[in-house]
Design a protein around this motif. Structure first.
Motif, mmCIF file in Angstrom:
data_model
loop_
_atom_site.group_PDB
_atom_site.id
_atom_site.type_symbol
_atom_site.label_atom_id
_atom_site.label_comp_id
_atom_site.label_asym_id
_atom_site.label_seq_id
_atom_site.Cartn_x
_atom_site.Cartn_y
_atom_site.Cartn_z
ATOM 1 N N GLN A 103 -0.366 -10.051 -8.078
ATOM 2 C CA GLN A 103 -1.075 -8.776 -8.209
ATOM 3 C C GLN A 103 -2.487 -9.027 -8.752
ATOM 4 O O GLN A 103 -3.051 -8.213 -9.471
ATOM 5 C CB GLN A 103 -0.302 -7.827 -9.131
ATOM 6 N N GLU A 104 -3.041 -10.167 -8.366
ATOM 7 C CA GLU A 104 -4.323 -10.585 -8.925
ATOM 8 C C GLU A 104 -5.507 -10.037 -8.147
ATOM 9 O O GLU A 104 -5.446 -9.850 -6.938
ATOM 10 C CB GLU A 104 -4.393 -12.117 -8.970
ATOM 11 N N ASN A 105 -6.577 -9.792 -8.892
ATOM 12 C CA ASN A 105 -7.892 -9.511 -8.320
ATOM 13 C C ASN A 105 -8.723 -10.756 -8.586
ATOM 14 O O ASN A 105 -8.953 -11.122 -9.737
ATOM 15 C CB ASN A 105 -8.545 -8.296 -9.001
ATOM 16 N N ILE A 106 -9.164 -11.416 -7.521
ATOM 17 C CA ILE A 106 -9.918 -12.657 -7.648
ATOM 18 C C ILE A 106 -11.243 -12.503 -6.921
ATOM 19 O O ILE A 106 -11.274 -12.083 -5.762
ATOM 20 C CB ILE A 106 -9.118 -13.843 -7.054
ATOM 21 N N LYS A 107 -12.319 -12.833 -7.620
ATOM 22 C CA LYS A 107 -13.651 -12.822 -7.004
ATOM 23 C C LYS A 107 -14.314 -14.152 -7.325
ATOM 24 O O LYS A 107 -14.752 -14.386 -8.434
ATOM 25 C CB LYS A 107 -14.487 -11.670 -7.549
ATOM 26 N N GLU A 108 -14.328 -15.022 -6.320
ATOM 27 C CA GLU A 108 -14.967 -16.329 -6.433
ATOM 28 C C GLU A 108 -15.968 -16.435 -5.288
ATOM 29 O O GLU A 108 -15.932 -15.640 -4.353
ATOM 30 C CB GLU A 108 -13.914 -17.440 -6.298
ATOM 31 N N ASP A 109 -16.829 -17.420 -5.352
ATOM 32 C CA ASP A 109 -17.797 -17.607 -4.264
ATOM 33 C C ASP A 109 -17.099 -17.776 -2.921
ATOM 34 O O ASP A 109 -17.535 -17.228 -1.919
ATOM 35 C CB ASP A 109 -18.682 -18.836 -4.524
ATOM 36 N N ARG A 110 -15.986 -18.508 -2.901
ATOM 37 C CA ARG A 110 -15.292 -18.824 -1.658
ATOM 38 C C ARG A 110 -14.138 -17.898 -1.329
ATOM 39 O O ARG A 110 -13.579 -17.986 -0.234
ATOM 40 C CB ARG A 110 -14.718 -20.250 -1.738
ATOM 41 N N LEU A 111 -13.748 -17.040 -2.262
ATOM 42 C CA LEU A 111 -12.490 -16.318 -2.082
ATOM 43 C C LEU A 111 -12.501 -14.986 -2.810
ATOM 44 O O LEU A 111 -12.846 -14.916 -3.985
ATOM 45 C CB LEU A 111 -11.343 -17.187 -2.618
ATOM 46 N N ALA A 129 2.765 -3.591 6.349
ATOM 47 C CA ALA A 129 3.690 -2.508 6.012
ATOM 48 C C ALA A 129 5.093 -2.771 6.542
ATOM 49 O O ALA A 129 6.077 -2.344 5.941
ATOM 50 C CB ALA A 129 3.160 -1.178 6.550
ATOM 51 N N GLU A 130 5.190 -3.497 7.646
ATOM 52 C CA GLU A 130 6.505 -3.820 8.205
ATOM 53 C C GLU A 130 7.336 -4.649 7.225
ATOM 54 O O GLU A 130 8.552 -4.489 7.154
ATOM 55 C CB GLU A 130 6.322 -4.586 9.523
ATOM 56 N N ILE A 131 6.674 -5.534 6.469
ATOM 57 C CA ILE A 131 7.430 -6.419 5.566
ATOM 58 C C ILE A 131 7.212 -6.115 4.087
ATOM 59 O O ILE A 131 7.926 -6.658 3.247
ATOM 60 C CB ILE A 131 7.116 -7.914 5.845
ATOM 61 N N ALA A 132 6.248 -5.225 3.765
ATOM 62 C CA ALA A 132 5.941 -4.972 2.348
ATOM 63 C C ALA A 132 5.324 -3.587 2.142
ATOM 64 O O ALA A 132 4.306 -3.445 1.474
ATOM 65 C CB ALA A 132 4.996 -6.049 1.817
ATOM 66 N N ALA A 133 5.961 -2.570 2.687
ATOM 67 C CA ALA A 133 5.396 -1.217 2.631
ATOM 68 C C ALA A 133 5.150 -0.735 1.208
ATOM 69 O O ALA A 133 4.181 -0.009 0.949
ATOM 70 C CB ALA A 133 6.308 -0.237 3.361
ATOM 71 N N ASP A 134 5.982 -1.132 0.270
ATOM 72 C CA ASP A 134 5.873 -0.646 -1.104
ATOM 73 C C ASP A 134 5.075 -1.566 -2.020
ATOM 74 O O ASP A 134 4.954 -1.301 -3.221
ATOM 75 C CB ASP A 134 7.264 -0.408 -1.692
ATOM 76 N N GLU A 135 4.523 -2.623 -1.462
ATOM 77 C CA GLU A 135 3.689 -3.537 -2.259
ATOM 78 C C GLU A 135 2.401 -2.805 -2.682
ATOM 79 O O GLU A 135 1.753 -2.161 -1.867
ATOM 80 C CB GLU A 135 3.338 -4.777 -1.428
ATOM 81 N N VAL A 136 2.063 -2.909 -3.947
ATOM 82 C CA VAL A 136 0.853 -2.261 -4.453
ATOM 83 C C VAL A 136 -0.331 -3.190 -4.230
ATOM 84 O O VAL A 136 -0.279 -4.382 -4.546
ATOM 85 C CB VAL A 136 0.995 -1.909 -5.949
ATOM 86 N N MET A 137 -1.399 -2.623 -3.687
ATOM 87 C CA MET A 137 -2.638 -3.371 -3.502
ATOM 88 C C MET A 137 -3.494 -3.153 -4.746
ATOM 89 O O MET A 137 -3.974 -2.039 -4.975
ATOM 90 C CB MET A 137 -3.325 -2.919 -2.213
ATOM 91 N N PRO A 138 -3.672 -4.194 -5.565
ATOM 92 C CA PRO A 138 -4.295 -4.002 -6.872
ATOM 93 C C PRO A 138 -5.756 -3.552 -6.833
ATOM 94 O O PRO A 138 -6.231 -2.934 -7.778
ATOM 95 C CB PRO A 138 -4.163 -5.377 -7.536
ATOM 96 N N ASN A 139 -6.451 -3.808 -5.743
ATOM 97 C CA ASN A 139 -7.855 -3.392 -5.678
ATOM 98 C C ASN A 139 -8.011 -1.885 -5.520
ATOM 99 O O ASN A 139 -9.020 -1.318 -5.934
ATOM 100 C CB ASN A 139 -8.588 -4.126 -4.553
ATOM 101 N N ASP A 141 -5.053 0.207 -6.083
ATOM 102 C CA ASP A 141 -3.931 0.743 -6.849
ATOM 103 C C ASP A 141 -3.099 1.750 -6.053
ATOM 104 O O ASP A 141 -2.710 2.798 -6.557
ATOM 105 C CB ASP A 141 -4.432 1.357 -8.170
ATOM 106 N N ARG A 142 -2.867 1.401 -4.780
ATOM 107 C CA ARG A 142 -2.015 2.207 -3.903
ATOM 108 C C ARG A 142 -1.125 1.251 -3.117
ATOM 109 O O ARG A 142 -1.457 0.097 -2.930
ATOM 110 C CB ARG A 142 -2.863 3.050 -2.941
ATOM 111 N N THR A 143 -0.006 1.785 -2.625
ATOM 112 C CA THR A 143 0.879 0.941 -1.831
ATOM 113 C C THR A 143 0.295 0.716 -0.438
ATOM 114 O O THR A 143 -0.571 1.478 0.024
ATOM 115 C CB THR A 143 2.277 1.573 -1.674
ATOM 116 N N VAL A 144 0.809 -0.302 0.216
ATOM 117 C CA VAL A 144 0.420 -0.591 1.591
ATOM 118 C C VAL A 144 0.701 0.625 2.468
ATOM 119 O O VAL A 144 -0.125 1.035 3.276
ATOM 120 C CB VAL A 144 1.165 -1.841 2.116
ATOM 121 N N LYS A 145 1.883 1.215 2.275
ATOM 122 C CA LYS A 145 2.282 2.392 3.063
ATOM 123 C C LYS A 145 1.271 3.528 2.875
ATOM 124 O O LYS A 145 0.873 4.180 3.844
ATOM 125 C CB LYS A 145 3.685 2.816 2.628
#
Length: 168
Positions: A103-111, A129-139, A141-145
């Protein structure tokens, strides 16, 4: 172990072979275990439009690799499979993108993780969404669905399950 979602895309023939080879190379790495695979979807190009349609899919992996080591591995696989970076958003034998890393937010020059603009792209969100509809996108703060339902219907309708699926 780290929970990671990777997007795979290709639009240079033989597209299904490129996906299969990328999956095999990922599985061959002892620091990676593929846990789930989405279906393969055929999608129109985004950005640079004068090119063939893409095959896209998303996989869930468990890995011991840190984010930059995983990026290096993905780029090594892209290079092995003949990826050329001549046109931004242009044709490619294979594209491997790290979508989510724990659930990391990473900001690097390359990534940047979560992958920039992934929450705006149906070709990413539909297979994710087919494999992770309820996964929260930390950037965002909402689910994939939830992110998927916010996209225009016409964008989602252009992401079509590929019927000649021999890879997944």
């Amino acid at each position: 172990m780290n929970k990671v979602y990777l997007a795979l895309g290709t639009n240079i023939e033989p597209r299904d072979v490129h996906l299969s080879e990328a999956l095999n190379l990922l599985e061959a790495n002892e620091a990676i275990v593929i846990e789930k695979r989405s279906s393969i979807y055929e999608t129109a190009p985004v950005g640079y439009l004068d090119q063939a349609e893409f095959l896209n899919m998303v996989i869930k992996v468990q890995t011991l690799l840190d984010p930059l080591a995983l990026l290096d591995l993905c780029q090594e696989i892209e290079n092995k499979l003949g990826r050329k970076r001549e046109i931004r958003f242009g044709p490619r034998t294979i594209d491997l993108d790290i979508l989510l890393y724990n659930q990391e937010n990473i900001k690097e020059d390359r990534l940047m993780i979560p992958h920039p603009r992934m929450n705006e792209r149906a070709f990413v969100l539909v297979p994710l969404a087919e494999i992770a509809a309820d996964e929260v996108m930390p950037n965002v703060d909402r689910t994939v669905k939830d992110c998927l339902t916010e996209l225009p219907a016409e964008a989602i309708e252009t992401v079509i399950k590929w019927t000649n699926n021999h890879t997944a």
